[in-house]
Motif scaffolding. Structure first.
Motif, PDB file in Angstrom:
ATOM      1  N   PHE A   1       0.834  -1.206   0.000  1.00  0.00           N
ATOM      2  CA  PHE A   1       0.000   0.000   0.000  1.00  0.00           C
ATOM      3  C   PHE A   1       0.868   1.256   0.000  1.00  0.00           C
ATOM      4  O   PHE A   1       0.647   2.188  -0.795  1.00  0.00           O
ATOM      5  CB  PHE A   1      -0.911  -0.019   1.234  1.00  0.00           C
ATOM      6  N   GLY A   2       1.856   1.290   0.889  1.00  0.00           N
ATOM      7  CA  GLY A   2       2.711   2.465   0.987  1.00  0.00           C
ATOM      8  C   GLY A   2       3.467   2.742  -0.294  1.00  0.00           C
ATOM      9  O   GLY A   2       3.554   3.897  -0.745  1.00  0.00           O
TER      10      GLY A   2
ATOM     11  N   LYS B   1       0.416  10.451  -3.625  1.00  0.00           N
ATOM     12  CA  LYS B   1      -0.644  10.833  -2.690  1.00  0.00           C
ATOM     13  C   LYS B   1      -0.085  11.221  -1.331  1.00  0.00           C
ATOM     14  O   LYS B   1      -0.636  12.102  -0.651  1.00  0.00           O
ATOM     15  CB  LYS B   1      -1.656   9.694  -2.554  1.00  0.00           C
ATOM     16  N   TYR B   2       0.997  10.503  -0.904  1.00  0.00           N
ATOM     17  CA  TYR B   2       1.635  10.820   0.378  1.00  0.00           C
ATOM     18  C   TYR B   2       3.130  11.028   0.149  1.00  0.00           C
ATOM     19  O   TYR B   2       3.691  10.568  -0.855  1.00  0.00           O
ATOM     20  CB  TYR B   2       1.430   9.691   1.390  1.00  0.00           C
ATOM     21  N   THR B   3       3.757  11.677   1.120  1.00  0.00           N
ATOM     22  CA  THR B   3       5.204  11.869   1.050  1.00  0.00           C
ATOM     23  C   THR B   3       5.905  10.691   1.705  1.00  0.00           C
ATOM     24  O   THR B   3       5.296   9.922   2.464  1.00  0.00           O
ATOM     25  CB  THR B   3       5.622  13.159   1.762  1.00  0.00           C
ATOM     26  N   ALA B   4       7.208  10.553   1.428  1.00  0.00           N
ATOM     27  CA  ALA B   4       8.002   9.489   2.058  1.00  0.00           C
ATOM     28  C   ALA B   4       7.988   9.636   3.569  1.00  0.00           C
ATOM     29  O   ALA B   4       7.940   8.645   4.312  1.00  0.00           O
ATOM     30  CB  ALA B   4       9.437   9.529   1.528  1.00  0.00           C
ATOM     31  N   GLY B   5       8.010  10.883   4.048  1.00  0.00           N
ATOM     32  CA  GLY B   5       7.974  11.117   5.489  1.00  0.00           C
ATOM     33  C   GLY B   5       6.683  10.632   6.114  1.00  0.00           C
ATOM     34  O   GLY B   5       6.682  10.090   7.229  1.00  0.00           O
TER      35      GLY B   5
ATOM     36  N   SER C   1       6.792   7.081   8.691  1.00  0.00           N
ATOM     37  CA  SER C   1       6.608   7.349  10.114  1.00  0.00           C
ATOM     38  C   SER C   1       5.262   6.775  10.540  1.00  0.00           C
ATOM     39  O   SER C   1       4.576   6.117   9.754  1.00  0.00           O
ATOM     40  CB  SER C   1       6.674   8.864  10.381  1.00  0.00           C
ATOM     41  N   ARG C   2       4.884   7.018  11.781  1.00  0.00           N
ATOM     42  CA  ARG C   2       3.597   6.499  12.261  1.00  0.00           C
ATOM     43  C   ARG C   2       2.460   7.088  11.432  1.00  0.00           C
ATOM     44  O   ARG C   2       2.350   8.298  11.264  1.00  0.00           O
ATOM     45  CB  ARG C   2       3.399   6.861  13.731  1.00  0.00           C
ATOM     46  N   TRP C   3       1.595   6.203  10.911  1.00  0.00           N
ATOM     47  CA  TRP C   3       0.534   6.655  10.021  1.00  0.00           C
ATOM     48  C   TRP C   3      -0.548   7.412  10.785  1.00  0.00           C
ATOM     49  O   TRP C   3      -0.916   7.041  11.912  1.00  0.00           O
ATOM     50  CB  TRP C   3      -0.098   5.476   9.287  1.00  0.00           C
ATOM     51  N   THR C   4      -1.084   8.426  10.136  1.00  0.00           N
ATOM     52  CA  THR C   4      -2.219   9.148  10.695  1.00  0.00           C
ATOM     53  C   THR C   4      -3.476   8.302  10.540  1.00  0.00           C
ATOM     54  O   THR C   4      -3.516   7.315   9.791  1.00  0.00           O
ATOM     55  CB  THR C   4      -2.425  10.486   9.958  1.00  0.00           C
ATOM     56  N   ASP C   5      -4.557   8.714  11.247  1.00  0.00           N
ATOM     57  CA  ASP C   5      -5.832   8.004  11.114  1.00  0.00           C
ATOM     58  C   ASP C   5      -6.334   8.048   9.670  1.00  0.00           C
ATOM     59  O   ASP C   5      -6.957   7.095   9.185  1.00  0.00           O
ATOM     60  CB  ASP C   5      -6.875   8.617  12.045  1.00  0.00           C
ATOM     61  N   GLU C   6      -6.064   9.156   8.990  1.00  0.00           N
ATOM     62  CA  GLU C   6      -6.493   9.282   7.599  1.00  0.00           C
ATOM     63  C   GLU C   6      -5.828   8.219   6.722  1.00  0.00           C
ATOM     64  O   GLU C   6      -6.489   7.570   5.894  1.00  0.00           O
ATOM     65  CB  GLU C   6      -6.143  10.672   7.067  1.00  0.00           C
TER      66      GLU C   6
END
Length: 314
Positions: A260-261, A269-273, A277-282
């Protein structure tokens, strides 16, 4: 002492003597159960833990790092053995350990062990443990690194091992007949060295078996009968049976999260950071939806994904 007590004492002594005589080198079922108290599941008739077949099948996809992390967190920090030569190095070795322990021979002890075996109809000591193998086993032998005049496995014994177990070996010693062993399909094996000689040639008694299905040492690892053997990438991991399911499930979740990542990073859609790191609830909600949407395409059994989703709160 009354006659009745004397006869009872004599009977128990004979039973104990007969039992100990037949178990010169092989651990008893009761002893093995006592040494593996964390395992609550099914066992073989000899007392070895029997990790379920579906866990064994899924274990092939587990990485060494994933197995190590789960075991380390559980307090098992020394379960990885390195520094092997291999037969079929591109294959993965997975199975339940059946252990054998050899030591440098001394004539009096070798004779006592061999005589007891012959009374039970056994022949060469190098096959005693091999005769006990069943499908799905891995023959795990501490041959104390014996090299010259040390090999207890050549293509004949190797063929017998494969016929009984359908599997390979982890063998801290020298093999012989390497060309013949390579012709055995599926004989994925980890061994220490090669030498064309064979064990105990005339006039040079140098090996003897001292343990079957007892705790044994492979490199810096204590291996128990019934441990799950995972061999890949030149490394062998010995997983305690009670941790096997956790290792598999953790590996599957890590694999899915990585897929998925990586996909979301490619999509931008998301950055490497954010992913590293710990995923947000979103992101966690997005991951759950992604699992549902791709459940028929993912390299993890659907029932396992459903079980994972059932426990999630987003």
């Amino acid at each position: 002492m009354s006659r009745l007590k004397y006869l009872l004492f004599l009977f128990l002594a004979i039973v104990f003597w007969q039992k100990s005589k037949s178990q010169h080198v092989q651990i008893s079922k009761e002893q093995l159960i006592a040494l593996t108290p964390e395992w609550k599941g099914e066992r073989f008739s000899d007392g070895r833990p029997k990790v379920p077949d579906n866990i064994m099948r899924r274990m092939k996809s587990v990485s060494v790092e994933e197995a190590w992390a789960v075991m380390k967190n559980a307090g098992y920090g020394y379960q990885v053995a390195e520094g092997w030569q291999q037969i079929n190095p591109d294959s993965v070795l997975v199975g339940r350990a059946l252990t054998a322990t050899f030591m440098p021979a001394r004539p009096d002890v070798w004779k006592a062990i061999d005589s007891a075996g012959k009374k039970e109809g056994k022949r060469g000591q190098n096959t005693w443990a091999v005769d006990l193998l069943v499908k799905g086993d891995v023959y795990v032998a501490d041959q104390f690194g014996a090299h010259k005049n040390g090999p207890t496995i050549g293509d004949n014994v190797g063929s017998a091992i494969y016929a009984k177990s359908g599997n390979g070996i982890v063998y801290d010693g020298a093999l012989r007949d390497i060309e013949g062993l390579k012709e055995i399909g599926g004989f994925t094996s980890f061994f220490t060295s090669y030498d064309p000689s064979y064990h105990n040639p005339p006039g040079d008694l140098n090996t003897m078996i001292v343990g079957i299905n007892q705790p044994t040492r492979i490199r810096m690892v204590t291996v128990m009968p019934g441990d799950v053997v995972l061999g890949k990438e030149g490394v062998v991991v010995f997983i305690p049976p009670h941790l096997a399911e956790k290792v598999v499930k953790t590996s599957e979740i890590v694999r899915l999260r990585d897929m998925f990542g990586h996909q979301r990073l490619r999509e931008g859609k998301y950055t490497a950071g954010q992913i590293d790191s710990r995923w947000t609830d979103e992101i966690e909600r997005d991951f759950s939806k992604w699992l549902n949407d791709h459940i028929n395409e993912l390299p993890v059994p659907k029932e396992q994904i459903r079980e994972f989703l059932k426990d999630r709160t987003w």
